[in-house]
Scaffold this motif. Structure first.
Motif, PDB file in Angstrom:
ATOM      1  N   THR A  54       3.026   1.806  -0.548  1.00 28.78           N
ATOM      2  CA  THR A  54       1.384   2.209   0.014  1.00 28.78           C
ATOM      3  C   THR A  54       1.170   1.280   1.002  1.00 28.78           C
ATOM      4  OG1 THR A  54       1.220   2.707  -2.427  1.00 28.78           O
ATOM      5  CG2 THR A  54      -0.698   1.940  -1.047  1.00 28.78           C
ATOM      6  N   VAL A  55       1.711  -0.067   0.939  1.00 22.39           N
ATOM      7  CA  VAL A  55       1.059  -0.828   2.131  1.00 22.39           C
ATOM      8  C   VAL A  55       1.752  -0.344   3.520  1.00 22.39           C
ATOM      9  CG1 VAL A  55       1.655  -3.167   3.234  1.00 22.39           C
ATOM     10  CG2 VAL A  55       1.203  -3.159   0.800  1.00 22.39           C
ATOM     11  N   LEU A  56       3.065   0.255   3.769  1.00 15.12           N
ATOM     12  CA  LEU A  56       3.412   0.647   4.807  1.00 15.12           C
ATOM     13  C   LEU A  56       2.708   2.070   5.171  1.00 15.12           C
ATOM     14  CD1 LEU A  56       7.196   0.188   4.353  1.00 15.12           C
ATOM     15  CD2 LEU A  56       5.657  -0.907   5.934  1.00 15.12           C
ATOM     16  N   GLY A  83      -1.436   4.738   9.008  1.00 13.10           N
ATOM     17  CA  GLY A  83      -2.601   5.403   9.062  1.00 13.10           C
ATOM     18  C   GLY A  83      -3.002   6.343   7.960  1.00 13.10           C
ATOM     19  N   GLU A  84      -2.124   6.135   6.830  1.00 10.79           N
ATOM     20  CA  GLU A  84      -2.382   7.106   5.655  1.00 10.79           C
ATOM     21  C   GLU A  84      -2.071   8.518   6.195  1.00 10.79           C
ATOM     22  OE1 GLU A  84      -5.949   6.274   3.975  1.00 10.79           O
ATOM     23  OE2 GLU A  84      -5.784   4.225   3.623  1.00 10.79           O
ATOM     24  N   PRO A  85      -0.960   8.841   6.577  1.00 10.89           N
ATOM     25  CA  PRO A  85      -0.688  10.285   6.842  1.00 10.89           C
ATOM     26  C   PRO A  85      -0.518  11.135   5.588  1.00 10.89           C
ATOM     27  CG  PRO A  85       1.250   8.800   7.355  1.00 10.89           C
ATOM     28  CD  PRO A  85       0.173   8.304   6.895  1.00 10.89           C
ATOM     29  N   GLU A 145       0.507   9.841  -2.807  1.00  8.18           N
ATOM     30  CA  GLU A 145       0.677  10.454  -1.188  1.00  8.18           C
ATOM     31  C   GLU A 145       1.478   9.575  -0.509  1.00  8.18           C
ATOM     32  OE1 GLU A 145      -0.790  13.416   0.956  1.00  8.18           O
ATOM     33  OE2 GLU A 145      -0.836  13.098  -0.987  1.00  8.18           O
ATOM     34  N   ALA A 146       1.363   8.208  -0.608  1.00  5.44           N
ATOM     35  CA  ALA A 146       2.345   7.112  -0.160  1.00  5.44           C
ATOM     36  C   ALA A 146       3.747   7.440  -0.309  1.00  5.44           C
ATOM     37  CB  ALA A 146       1.861   5.673  -0.434  1.00  5.44           C
ATOM     38  N   THR A 172       9.555  11.033   5.109  1.00  2.00           N
ATOM     39  CA  THR A 172       9.970  10.728   6.596  1.00  2.00           C
ATOM     40  C   THR A 172      11.431   9.676   6.461  1.00  2.00           C
ATOM     41  OG1 THR A 172       8.905   8.478   6.033  1.00  2.00           O
ATOM     42  CG2 THR A 172       7.613  10.161   7.511  1.00  2.00           C
ATOM     43  N   GLY A 173      11.989   9.681   5.256  1.00  2.00           N
ATOM     44  CA  GLY A 173      13.057   9.058   5.100  1.00  2.00           C
ATOM     45  C   GLY A 173      13.073   7.507   4.921  1.00  2.00           C
ATOM     46  N   VAL A 174      11.812   7.189   4.735  1.00  2.00           N
ATOM     47  CA  VAL A 174      11.668   5.642   4.372  1.00  2.00           C
ATOM     48  C   VAL A 174      12.171   5.175   3.199  1.00  2.00           C
ATOM     49  CG1 VAL A 174      10.275   3.938   4.047  1.00  2.00           C
ATOM     50  CG2 VAL A 174       9.803   5.393   6.118  1.00  2.00           C
TER      51      VAL A 174
END
Length: 290
Positions: A150-152, A157-159, A177-178, A185-187
């Protein structure tokens, strides 16, 4: 026949004209801001190149990079961030950065002389972190996987995240959502194909790996790598986390923790909120905005 219209002769050969029919412009080198491009045209009939080295006029549009720190914000003064064109280095946009808010003035569990005070101030002032309550930051509390993602996400920009494969991430949670964004995105890959384990403590090697993947997903150069064999517990870093940990150490994001007088990576233990605030501040200021 011009009189009766019957076919008088057939299969008469018509000599080739030798003339090509030009097709549309094909770009060889795209035009950029302040720099012309080149292209060519082929024949639409036979495919031969009929015109080359066609000049494409330079564009007036810049391609903005990441925000860079021109002047750092302090507790007493505003700062300035600038976006430069990644092609010609022209200034594209500037913005004022608000003064930092002292964490000690907001959170009763953060003191001005704590080693993490400035990092917590930075995270709070830049809306990366919220406290666990209005007046408590809980710097020693270990961070969960959902918290870090959630921090990232907030920093990005909360996409919009969309759908996700995790059965343990229900709709409508503060982290839903995070997590969806991070998966898309593969994070993050999850703890299995269909589980994320949002309430599990984020380990130090997981944190390094997630931050490494995030940096890579944004186009940053992640080739920097350090030999972690110098740490007594370097061999305890899991194979899947080794690349991320080597990068984090190489970039100075993780310097190790002093445990019983020995500097260790401590890869499998949880990362605290104070530690994560410090690492994120280093990541943003020393890598992204440097």
């Amino acid at each position: 026949c011009t009189v009766c219209g019957q076919l008088a002769e057939s299969n008469i050969t018509i000599p080739a004209t030798g003339k090509h029919t030009k097709g549309d412009l094909i770009t060889d080198t795209p035009a950029t801001c302040g720099k012309v491009g080149k292209g060519h045209k082929n024949c639409t009939v036979c495919g031969a190149m009929v015109e080359s080295n066609i000049i494409i006029n330079a564009t007036n549009k810049h391609t903005a990079g990441n925000w860079k720190t021109t002047t750092k914000a302090t507790y007493n003064a505003t700062g300035l961030d600038t976006k430069y064109c990644i092609v010609c280095n022209a200034v594209v946009e500037t913005k004022t950065v608000a003064k930092l808010v002292k964490a000690a003035a907001v959170f009763k569990d953060v003191k001005a002389d704590d080693w993490y005070h400035d990092a917590v101030s930075y995270a709070y002032s830049n809306n990366l972190f919220k406290g666990v309550s209005a007046n408590d930051f809980a710097p020693a509390q270990e961070m969960t996987r959902a918290m870090l993602v959630t921090v990232l996400w907030r920093y990005a920009g909360e996409p919009a995240g969309g759908s996700h494969p995790f059965k343990d991430v229900p709709k409508g949670q503060w982290y839903t959502e995070a997590v969806a964004w991070a998966a898309k995105t593969g994070v993050v890959n999850g703890t299995s194909a269909d589980t994320f384990d949002p309430n599990a403590i984020i380990t130090r090697e997981q944190m390094a790996t997630i931050l490494y993947r995030y940096a890579k997903s944004t186009g940053l150069n992640v080739s920097s790598s350090a030999n972690i064999g110098g740490f007594k517990d370097g061999s305890k870093v899991n194979g899947w986390a080794k690349e991320g940990m080597q990068w984090a150490v190489g970039k100075g994001l993780i310097n190790g923790s002093s445990i019983n007088g020995t500097i260790l990576l401590d890869p499998s233990n949880g990362a605290t909120r104070g530690q994560v605030a410090t690492i994120l501040m280093r990541y943003i200021e020393n890598i992204v905005k440097a």
